[in-house]
Enzyme design. Structure first.
Site, PDB file in Angstrom:
ATOM      1  N   TYR A  69      -1.789  -0.446  10.964  1.00 58.62           N
ATOM      2  CA  TYR A  69      -1.930  -1.130   9.671  1.00 58.62           C
ATOM      3  C   TYR A  69      -0.725  -0.860   8.779  1.00 58.62           C
ATOM      4  O   TYR A  69      -0.062  -1.787   8.296  1.00 58.62           O
ATOM      5  CB  TYR A  69      -3.225  -0.682   8.966  1.00 58.62           C
ATOM      6  CG  TYR A  69      -3.255  -1.021   7.484  1.00 58.62           C
ATOM      7  CD1 TYR A  69      -3.279  -2.352   7.059  1.00 58.62           C
ATOM      8  CD2 TYR A  69      -3.250  -0.013   6.515  1.00 58.62           C
ATOM      9  CE1 TYR A  69      -3.291  -2.666   5.691  1.00 58.62           C
ATOM     10  CE2 TYR A  69      -3.271  -0.324   5.151  1.00 58.62           C
ATOM     11  CZ  TYR A  69      -3.286  -1.653   4.749  1.00 58.62           C
ATOM     12  OH  TYR A  69      -3.292  -1.961   3.407  1.00 58.62           O
TER      13      TYR A  69
ATOM     14  N   LYS B 294       2.288  -3.355   7.266  1.00 56.74           N
ATOM     15  CA  LYS B 294       2.569  -3.529   5.828  1.00 56.74           C
ATOM     16  C   LYS B 294       4.016  -3.114   5.528  1.00 56.74           C
ATOM     17  O   LYS B 294       4.705  -3.772   4.754  1.00 56.74           O
ATOM     18  CB  LYS B 294       1.594  -2.708   4.977  1.00 56.74           C
ATOM     19  CG  LYS B 294       0.153  -3.190   4.993  1.00 56.74           C
ATOM     20  CD  LYS B 294      -0.049  -4.577   4.410  1.00 56.74           C
ATOM     21  CE  LYS B 294       0.181  -4.637   2.924  1.00 56.74           C
ATOM     22  NZ  LYS B 294      -0.209  -5.988   2.377  1.00 56.74           N
TER      23      LYS B 294
ATOM     24  N   ASN C 196     -11.864  13.889   1.023  1.00 53.94           N
ATOM     25  CA  ASN C 196     -12.996  13.019   1.344  1.00 53.94           C
ATOM     26  C   ASN C 196     -14.324  13.734   1.118  1.00 53.94           C
ATOM     27  O   ASN C 196     -15.252  13.170   0.539  1.00 53.94           O
ATOM     28  CB  ASN C 196     -12.915  12.562   2.808  1.00 53.94           C
ATOM     29  CG  ASN C 196     -11.749  11.614   3.036  1.00 53.94           C
ATOM     30  OD1 ASN C 196     -11.213  11.037   2.092  1.00 53.94           O
ATOM     31  ND2 ASN C 196     -11.343  11.461   4.289  1.00 53.94           N
TER      32      ASN C 196
ATOM     33  N   THR D 265       0.827  -1.205   0.000  1.00 54.70           N
ATOM     34  CA  THR D 265       0.000   0.000   0.000  1.00 54.70           C
ATOM     35  C   THR D 265       0.864   1.258   0.000  1.00 54.70           C
ATOM     36  O   THR D 265       2.002   1.243   0.489  1.00 54.70           O
ATOM     37  CB  THR D 265      -0.890  -0.006   1.266  1.00 54.70           C
ATOM     38  OG1 THR D 265      -1.465   1.277   1.448  1.00 54.70           O
ATOM     39  CG2 THR D 265      -0.086  -0.326   2.530  1.00 54.70           C
ATOM     40  N   ASP D 266       0.294   2.359  -0.492  1.00 53.90           N
ATOM     41  CA  ASP D 266       1.008   3.640  -0.433  1.00 53.90           C
ATOM     42  C   ASP D 266       1.106   4.161   1.009  1.00 53.90           C
ATOM     43  O   ASP D 266       1.893   5.069   1.296  1.00 53.90           O
ATOM     44  CB  ASP D 266       0.338   4.690  -1.338  1.00 53.90           C
ATOM     45  CG  ASP D 266      -1.105   5.027  -0.948  1.00 53.90           C
ATOM     46  OD1 ASP D 266      -1.670   4.337  -0.061  1.00 53.90           O
ATOM     47  OD2 ASP D 266      -1.671   5.970  -1.530  1.00 53.90           O
ATOM     48  N   GLU D 267       0.327   3.569   1.931  1.00 53.06           N
ATOM     49  CA  GLU D 267       0.296   4.090   3.304  1.00 53.06           C
ATOM     50  C   GLU D 267       1.628   3.884   4.031  1.00 53.06           C
ATOM     51  O   GLU D 267       1.883   4.523   5.050  1.00 53.06           O
ATOM     52  CB  GLU D 267      -0.870   3.464   4.079  1.00 53.06           C
ATOM     53  CG  GLU D 267      -2.188   3.744   3.370  1.00 53.06           C
ATOM     54  CD  GLU D 267      -3.442   3.366   4.154  1.00 53.06           C
ATOM     55  OE1 GLU D 267      -3.392   3.356   5.384  1.00 53.06           O
ATOM     56  OE2 GLU D 267      -4.473   3.115   3.498  1.00 53.06           O
TER      57      GLU D 267
HETATM   58  P1  NAD Z   1      -9.565  -7.432   2.119  1.00 52.68           P
HETATM   59  O1  NAD Z   1      -9.566  -7.178   3.586  1.00 52.68           O
HETATM   60  O2  NAD Z   1     -10.775  -7.169   1.314  1.00 52.68           O
HETATM   61  O3  NAD Z   1      -9.169  -8.956   1.846  1.00 52.68           O
HETATM   62  C1  NAD Z   1      -8.159  -9.619   2.535  1.00 52.68           C
HETATM   63  C2  NAD Z   1      -8.318 -11.116   2.267  1.00 52.68           C
HETATM   64  O4  NAD Z   1      -7.265 -11.798   2.964  1.00 52.68           O
HETATM   65  C3  NAD Z   1      -9.640 -11.693   2.784  1.00 52.68           C
HETATM   66  O5  NAD Z   1     -10.213 -12.546   1.820  1.00 52.68           O
HETATM   67  C4  NAD Z   1      -9.224 -12.488   4.018  1.00 52.68           C
HETATM   68  O6  NAD Z   1     -10.069 -13.595   4.280  1.00 52.68           O
HETATM   69  C5  NAD Z   1      -7.813 -12.919   3.636  1.00 52.68           C
HETATM   70  N1  NAD Z   1      -6.985 -13.207   4.810  1.00 52.68           N
HETATM   71  C6  NAD Z   1      -6.836 -12.419   5.924  1.00 52.68           C
HETATM   72  N2  NAD Z   1      -6.037 -13.040   6.807  1.00 52.68           N
HETATM   73  C7  NAD Z   1      -5.657 -14.220   6.240  1.00 52.68           C
HETATM   74  C8  NAD Z   1      -4.841 -15.306   6.694  1.00 52.68           C
HETATM   75  N3  NAD Z   1      -4.266 -15.277   7.893  1.00 52.68           N
HETATM   76  N4  NAD Z   1      -4.658 -16.352   5.863  1.00 52.68           N
HETATM   77  C9  NAD Z   1      -5.261 -16.387   4.640  1.00 52.68           C
HETATM   78  N5  NAD Z   1      -6.071 -15.405   4.188  1.00 52.68           N
HETATM   79  C10 NAD Z   1      -6.258 -14.338   4.983  1.00 52.68           C
HETATM   80  O7  NAD Z   1      -8.311  -6.628   1.576  1.00 52.68           O
HETATM   81  P2  NAD Z   1      -8.106  -5.866   0.180  1.00 52.68           P
HETATM   82  O8  NAD Z   1      -8.618  -4.481   0.311  1.00 52.68           O
HETATM   83  O9  NAD Z   1      -8.562  -6.734  -0.919  1.00 52.68           O
HETATM   84  O10 NAD Z   1      -6.516  -5.766   0.163  1.00 52.68           O
HETATM   85  C11 NAD Z   1      -5.724  -6.823  -0.392  1.00 52.68           C
HETATM   86  C12 NAD Z   1      -4.259  -6.450  -0.281  1.00 52.68           C
HETATM   87  O11 NAD Z   1      -4.017  -5.239  -0.985  1.00 52.68           O
HETATM   88  C13 NAD Z   1      -3.794  -6.211   1.150  1.00 52.68           C
HETATM   89  O12 NAD Z   1      -2.500  -6.758   1.277  1.00 52.68           O
HETATM   90  C14 NAD Z   1      -3.782  -4.695   1.294  1.00 52.68           C
HETATM   91  O13 NAD Z   1      -2.816  -4.291   2.222  1.00 52.68           O
HETATM   92  C15 NAD Z   1      -3.415  -4.284  -0.124  1.00 52.68           C
HETATM   93  N6  NAD Z   1      -3.913  -2.956  -0.538  1.00 52.68           N
HETATM   94  C16 NAD Z   1      -5.222  -2.620  -0.383  1.00 52.68           C
HETATM   95  C17 NAD Z   1      -5.682  -1.374  -0.832  1.00 52.68           C
HETATM   96  C18 NAD Z   1      -7.142  -0.978  -0.722  1.00 52.68           C
HETATM   97  O14 NAD Z   1      -7.482   0.169  -1.060  1.00 52.68           O
HETATM   98  N7  NAD Z   1      -8.032  -1.844  -0.306  1.00 52.68           N
HETATM   99  C19 NAD Z   1      -4.787  -0.465  -1.409  1.00 52.68           C
HETATM  100  C20 NAD Z   1      -3.439  -0.837  -1.548  1.00 52.68           C
HETATM  101  C21 NAD Z   1      -3.017  -2.098  -1.122  1.00 52.68           C
HETATM  102  P1  TYD Z   2     -10.734   4.072   4.265  1.00 51.72           P
HETATM  103  O1  TYD Z   2     -11.678   3.638   3.190  1.00 51.72           O
HETATM  104  O2  TYD Z   2     -10.831   3.441   5.615  1.00 51.72           O
HETATM  105  O3  TYD Z   2      -9.257   3.911   3.653  1.00 51.72           O
HETATM  106  P2  TYD Z   2      -7.824   4.430   4.259  1.00 51.72           P
HETATM  107  O4  TYD Z   2      -7.979   4.861   5.654  1.00 51.72           O
HETATM  108  O5  TYD Z   2      -6.994   3.186   4.149  1.00 51.72           O
HETATM  109  O6  TYD Z   2      -7.387   5.533   3.345  1.00 51.72           O
HETATM  110  O7  TYD Z   2     -10.886   5.645   4.459  1.00 51.72           O
HETATM  111  C1  TYD Z   2     -10.724   6.548   3.389  1.00 51.72           C
HETATM  112  C2  TYD Z   2     -10.822   7.954   3.956  1.00 51.72           C
HETATM  113  O8  TYD Z   2     -12.169   8.163   4.435  1.00 51.72           O
HETATM  114  C3  TYD Z   2      -9.919   8.179   5.158  1.00 51.72           C
HETATM  115  O9  TYD Z   2      -9.422   9.513   5.128  1.00 51.72           O
HETATM  116  C4  TYD Z   2     -10.843   8.005   6.355  1.00 51.72           C
HETATM  117  C5  TYD Z   2     -12.191   8.487   5.824  1.00 51.72           C
HETATM  118  N1  TYD Z   2     -13.377   7.824   6.429  1.00 51.72           N
HETATM  119  C6  TYD Z   2     -14.407   8.606   6.975  1.00 51.72           C
HETATM  120  O10 TYD Z   2     -14.354   9.855   6.957  1.00 51.72           O
HETATM  121  N2  TYD Z   2     -15.471   7.958   7.532  1.00 51.72           N
HETATM  122  C7  TYD Z   2     -15.572   6.603   7.574  1.00 51.72           C
HETATM  123  O11 TYD Z   2     -16.566   6.067   8.118  1.00 51.72           O
HETATM  124  C8  TYD Z   2     -14.516   5.826   6.991  1.00 51.72           C
HETATM  125  C9  TYD Z   2     -14.560   4.326   7.012  1.00 51.72           C
HETATM  126  C10 TYD Z   2     -13.439   6.482   6.435  1.00 51.72           C
END
Ligand code: NAD
Ligand code: TYD
Length: 349
Positions: free
Chosen positions: A157, A161, A256, A132-134
């Site tokens: 988090y 990562k 946001n 992630t970019d975070e």
């Molecule tokens: P998500 O929470 O939707 O899915 C995570 C999946 O991992 C789920 O299916 C869960 O059951 C599985 N999982 C969790 N713990 C596990 C374990 N111990 N063993 C096997 N499986 C397990 O997450 P996402 O949003 O799809 O993110 C996927 C990846 O991409 C993550 O590594 C996250 O850090 C990264 N990522 C997410 C975003 C975003 O905006 N969502 C952005 C950048 C990077």
């Molecule tokens: P989120 O979807 O949790 O992603 P991330 O924190 O990983 O960027 O949140 C996106 C943005 O929205 C973040 O600045 C937090 C804000 N947010 C709210 O204002 N209210 C909410 O209920 C949630 C879940 C997020």
């Protein structure tokens, strides 16, 4: 089968789009989806491909060292695309240890299994770590995250990562692990669990519930349609240089509150409500502790080296996303019963 690839976390939001793309695009690959099915994992996300010949689902935990060893011996993987993780910042604030165990220990288990399987035979193998970019921390009003930006994670988090990213690079440096890492901005699209901003707000608008905006709402994120992330992962997996990092982003920054106002307008139209109905649900609530002010990605390395660009304009991606959630209400209803109600109460009351 020309290659056997392990995709971890394939039942989650991004993972399910990656699994679908690989299964459909590479009929000669065997794709093994390993997922323990936490609250965020949902096999409904993969109904359309679950009977394909080149797809196998394995329910298991990346934290279970013995199980992971056996899985690698069983399938003799050529590659790993590692997405399994705990992924929600708010949950990491409540329970950091779960993030350390899954995101750090789980990743190191996979690295060890790959290292032992591939030792002396690394040619053609790849460990792709999805991050992630975070990990780069929080920006001020200007500047962009580059691949060379120093890590400065601010939440439990992003710290977990960042730690897993460091382990992947350390295995490359120390043991010659063939790896690649990508760091992506905020994803949106179908199948996202409604703890994240967009699906949560879409669901609340549909139900006439308050839209809880943290702090002053002036936090900035860069948004990318999830299918474009999956396409980038495919490109990097096949064409990226080993040992490199690629930033992935949408060239699409929004505060946001501006994003929420666009969402509200589109939702009023989609639901046939009077203009202004959804905006009336906006409620400012207590800020997230340690809330990162701004993330913004420079994805030009990926664009210049591999020719990847986001395929969708944001308004188009958003309207596709809204249409998906409104026509998949059963999907939403199934995952917002039971435990979700408890989570919601604890997070927002
Ligand atoms: P998500 O929470 O939707 O899915 C995570 C999946 O991992 C789920 O299916 C869960 O059951 C599985 N999982 C969790 N713990 C596990 C374990 N111990 N063993 C096997 N499986 C397990 O997450 P996402 O949003 O799809 O993110 C996927 C990846 O991409 C993550 O590594 C996250 O850090 C990264 N990522 C997410 C975003 C975003 O905006 N969502 C952005 C950048 C990077
Ligand atoms: P989120 O979807 O949790 O992603 P991330 O924190 O990983 O960027 O949140 C996106 C943005 O929205 C973040 O600045 C937090 C804000 N947010 C709210 O204002 N209210 C909410 O209920 C949630 C879940 C997020």
């Amino acid at each position: 089968m020309s290659k056997t690839i392990l995709i971890t976390g394939g039942a989650g939001f991004i993972g399910s789009h990656v699994v679908r793309l690989f299964v459909n695009k590479y009929p000669d690959y065997k794709i093994v989806n390993l997922d323990v099915l936490t609250y965020a994992g949902n096999l409904e996300n993969l109904r359309d491909i679950e009977n394909k010949e080149n797809y196998i689902f394995e329910k298991g935990d990346i934290v279970d060292e013995g199980y992971i060893k056996e899985l690698f011996a069983k399938y003799n993987f050529d590659g790993v695309v590692h997405l399994a993780a705990e992924s929600h910042v708010d949950r990491s604030i409540t329970n950091p240890m779960e993030f350390i165990i899954t995101n750090v220990v789980g990743t190191v288990n996979l690295l060890n299994a790959a290292k032992n399987l591939w030792k002396g035979n690394e040619e053609g193998k790849l460990f792709y770590h999805v991050s992630t970019d975070e990990v780069y921390g929080s920006l001020g009003d200007t500047g962009l995250f580059l691949e060379t930006t120093s890590y400065d994670p601010q939440s439990p988090y992003s710290s977990s990562k960042a730690s897993s990213d460091h382990f992947v690079r350390a295995y490359g440096n120390t043991y010659g692990m063939p790896y690649v890492i990508s760091n992506c901005s905020n994803n949106y699209g179908p199948n996202q669990f409604p703890e994240k901003l967009l699906p949560l707000f879409i669901n609340n608008i549909r139900n006439g519930k308050a839209l809880p905006v943290y702090g002053d709402g002036k936090f900035t994120r860069d948004w990318l349609y999830v299918v474009d992330h999956a396409i980038a992962i495919d490109k990097i997996y096949h064409e990226g240089r080993k040992g490199e990092t690629y930033n992935i982003g949408g060239f699409n920054e929004w505060t946001n509150i501006d994003l929420i106002k666009i969402l509200c307008k589109q939702m009023d139209i989609a639901l046939g409500n009077e203009a202004g109905t959804a905006e009336g649900l906006i409620t400012y609530v207590k800020d997230r502790p340690g809330h990162d002010k701004r993330y913004a990605i420079d994805a030009n390395k990926l664009k210049n080296e591999l020719g990847w660009e986001p395929s969708l304009q944001f308004e188009e991606g958003l309207s596709k996303t809204i249409a998906w959630y409104l026509s998949n209400q059963e999907w939403m209803d199934n995952i917002t019963s039971g435990d979700y109600q408890k989570y919601y109460k604890e997070q927002y009351s």
